[in-house]
Design a protein around this motif. Sequence first.
Motif, PDB file in Angstrom:
ATOM      1  N   TYR A  86       0.830  -1.205   0.000  1.00 14.28           N
ATOM      2  CA  TYR A  86       0.000   0.000   0.000  1.00 14.28           C
ATOM      3  C   TYR A  86       0.865   1.256   0.000  1.00 14.28           C
ATOM      4  N   GLU A  87       1.907   1.267   0.826  1.00  7.63           N
ATOM      5  CA  GLU A  87       2.762   2.453   0.928  1.00  7.63           C
ATOM      6  C   GLU A  87       3.505   2.707  -0.377  1.00  7.63           C
ATOM      7  N   GLN A  88       3.993   1.626  -1.021  1.00 10.64           N
ATOM      8  CA  GLN A  88       4.732   1.783  -2.266  1.00 10.64           C
ATOM      9  C   GLN A  88       3.836   2.327  -3.373  1.00 10.64           C
ATOM     10  N   LEU A  89       2.633   1.778  -3.503  1.00  9.83           N
ATOM     11  CA  LEU A  89       1.732   2.224  -4.560  1.00  9.83           C
ATOM     12  C   LEU A  89       1.161   3.611  -4.278  1.00  9.83           C
ATOM     13  N   THR A  90       1.066   3.983  -3.000  1.00 11.63           N
ATOM     14  CA  THR A  90       0.667   5.348  -2.656  1.00 11.63           C
ATOM     15  C   THR A  90       1.749   6.324  -3.096  1.00 11.63           C
ATOM     16  N   ALA A  91       3.024   5.940  -2.867  1.00 14.74           N
ATOM     17  CA  ALA A  91       4.134   6.805  -3.281  1.00 14.74           C
ATOM     18  C   ALA A  91       4.178   6.968  -4.799  1.00 14.74           C
ATOM     19  N   GLU A  92       3.769   5.941  -5.520  1.00 14.40           N
ATOM     20  CA  GLU A  92       3.790   6.001  -6.985  1.00 14.40           C
ATOM     21  C   GLU A  92       2.575   6.700  -7.562  1.00 14.40           C
ATOM     22  N   GLY A  93       1.550   6.957  -6.752  1.00 14.89           N
ATOM     23  CA  GLY A  93       0.377   7.658  -7.232  1.00 14.89           C
ATOM     24  C   GLY A  93      -0.790   6.764  -7.601  1.00 14.89           C
ATOM     25  N   TYR A  94      -0.624   5.438  -7.463  1.00 10.84           N
ATOM     26  CA  TYR A  94      -1.729   4.541  -7.778  1.00 10.84           C
ATOM     27  C   TYR A  94      -2.802   4.573  -6.686  1.00 10.84           C
ATOM     28  N   LEU A  95      -2.401   4.776  -5.443  1.00  6.14           N
ATOM     29  CA  LEU A  95      -3.332   4.788  -4.315  1.00  6.14           C
ATOM     30  C   LEU A  95      -3.239   6.112  -3.588  1.00  6.14           C
ATOM     31  N   ARG A  96      -4.280   6.413  -2.795  1.00  4.06           N
ATOM     32  CA  ARG A  96      -4.251   7.563  -1.901  1.00  4.06           C
ATOM     33  C   ARG A  96      -4.805   7.124  -0.560  1.00  4.06           C
ATOM     34  N   SER A  97      -4.339   7.741   0.480  1.00  2.78           N
ATOM     35  CA  SER A  97      -4.794   7.347   1.811  1.00  2.78           C
ATOM     36  C   SER A  97      -4.819   8.569   2.719  1.00  2.78           C
ATOM     37  N   GLY A  98      -5.604   8.464   3.751  1.00  5.53           N
ATOM     38  CA  GLY A  98      -5.670   9.519   4.753  1.00  5.53           C
ATOM     39  C   GLY A  98      -5.757   8.907   6.137  1.00  5.53           C
ATOM     40  N   GLY A 153      -6.326   5.881  -6.550  1.00  6.85           N
ATOM     41  CA  GLY A 153      -6.146   7.294  -6.843  1.00  6.85           C
ATOM     42  C   GLY A 153      -6.918   7.758  -8.065  1.00  6.85           C
ATOM     43  N   ASP A 154      -7.263   9.058  -8.068  1.00  5.17           N
ATOM     44  CA  ASP A 154      -8.020   9.638  -9.179  1.00  5.17           C
ATOM     45  C   ASP A 154      -7.159   9.885 -10.423  1.00  5.17           C
ATOM     46  N   ALA A 155      -5.824   9.916 -10.243  1.00 11.97           N
ATOM     47  CA  ALA A 155      -4.945  10.229 -11.371  1.00 11.97           C
ATOM     48  C   ALA A 155      -4.770   9.045 -12.309  1.00 11.97           C
ATOM     49  N   VAL A 156      -5.160   7.855 -11.861  1.00  9.83           N
ATOM     50  CA  VAL A 156      -4.925   6.649 -12.656  1.00  9.83           C
ATOM     51  C   VAL A 156      -5.993   6.521 -13.731  1.00  9.83           C
ATOM     52  N   ARG A 157      -5.569   6.233 -14.946  1.00 12.51           N
ATOM     53  CA  ARG A 157      -6.489   5.964 -16.032  1.00 12.51           C
ATOM     54  C   ARG A 157      -6.226   4.561 -16.560  1.00 12.51           C
ATOM     55  N   ALA A 158      -7.276   3.836 -16.779  1.00  8.65           N
ATOM     56  CA  ALA A 158      -7.116   2.460 -17.245  1.00  8.65           C
ATOM     57  C   ALA A 158      -6.434   2.436 -18.607  1.00  8.65           C
TER      58      ALA A 158
END
Length: 476
Positions: free
Chosen positions: A75-87, A95-100
């Motif tokens: 989770y932490e790695q993919l959050t750093a890459e922008g695939y996930l977001r967390s609070g 994450g909203d930036a990901v496009r299929a």
Amino acid sequence: MTSSGTNTAGLMGSAAWELLLPAASAPTRARGRALQAALREAIRSGRLTPGTRLPSSRDLAADLGVSRGLVTEAYEQLTAEGYLRSGRGAGTWVGDAVRAARPGARDLAPRSPGTRADFVPGTPDLSLFPRAAWAAAQRAVLAELPHHDLGYPDPRGLPRLRTALAGLLARRRGVVADPERIVVVSGVAQASALVGSVLHARGMRSIGVEDPGSPQHDGLYAAAGLGAVPLPLDEDGLALGPLRASGVRAVVSTPAHQYPTGIAYSARRRAELLGWARSVDGLVLEDDYDGDFRYDRAPVGALQGLDPERVAYMGSVSKSLAPGLRLGWLLVPAALTEEIVERKRTMDLGHPSLDQALFAHFLERGDYDRQLRRCQRAYRERRDALVAALAEHFPGTRVSGIAAGLHAIAELPVRFGPQEDFLKRVADAGIAVRPLSACTHARAGDGGVRLVLGYAHLPPARIRAGVRLMAEALGG
């Protein structure tokens, strides 16, 4: 499985989560990387859409049978890459930036659509490619190639290949071929781009092109910053009056077998063209696209042999072997060599070494000469079949141009026109042809039917059948 917030139980039963299951059974040391890769793929493929809430690290670890730390790290790695977001206290989301990614890969290769008969010019018979000899050359080269030849090559090309090409071109095309001034390129298109970019850097903004001529020239030279100036032809080649009046100082020419009209420049016009180049401190770019294929006599030598300091000579294996090899050559005047080589270096750091060594081996053993003879026999037979079929089904048709190359110009009698109606009827019948008007900047003319018919890629039986279908489409 426990959940909080959204219905992650339903998500765990979906195909998206099934992608994660193989990661759990991966070897222990690779399990973390496998889980990260599986999550990325689920997001990229669109199976996990933006805004999807992921299970807690504890829940996902329990379902997969892995440690919670492994999931937390993923989770932490993919959050750093922008695939996930967390609070804090809010969970983890896609994450909203990901496009299929768009599924699959489209094939944009230029191919004719499914037709009953395809007479579009420009393609050799790819079934004639010498697979056995090419495979033998490849095995030999892989066994003998020095390790250092797999490094970055001389941007001009391997010395072995440039030496072999110099011998071939001097012997077959009458070229003044100094190996030091040969540049191995990805076909005539790259040769044109290299010369065009150097001319642009020297201040040129326009280049003359034959009219009619290759439809690709406008785009090729526009990409290098040069506007294409169409120049008319007469029965001897480029018309000198319009050339002088145009103000251009560089011109693209196909003097051995003009495309598409099929004429060979006369000796007088060849001399006049070189005289023009000297008078304006200019350059002729000679595209020798099918100079080896003359059927009624020995081919006319290359223009470059008359003045190698005013002619840049371009050729390739696209018509003799296969265009997909992307392999050609460029011989440049001494005054341009250094700039051309530097452009080649910055463009791609040189042509692939293995391909060069393979072609050099093919040349040295005489395999290329054998291939040229094989193609010449086949294409001569096919041209003869086309001429005979046109005479049978379209009596009175005039086939113009020298007996050479991979295409012929056919001018049909007036009774088969007008051209617009002719083209529509044959297209409706599933027959692909190219009108001469598609190759010219000039107006279409009097409405007569003039076609550029490719025949090299068609066996004689298919040529005869295709011409018959064309006649039937017209009610003949």
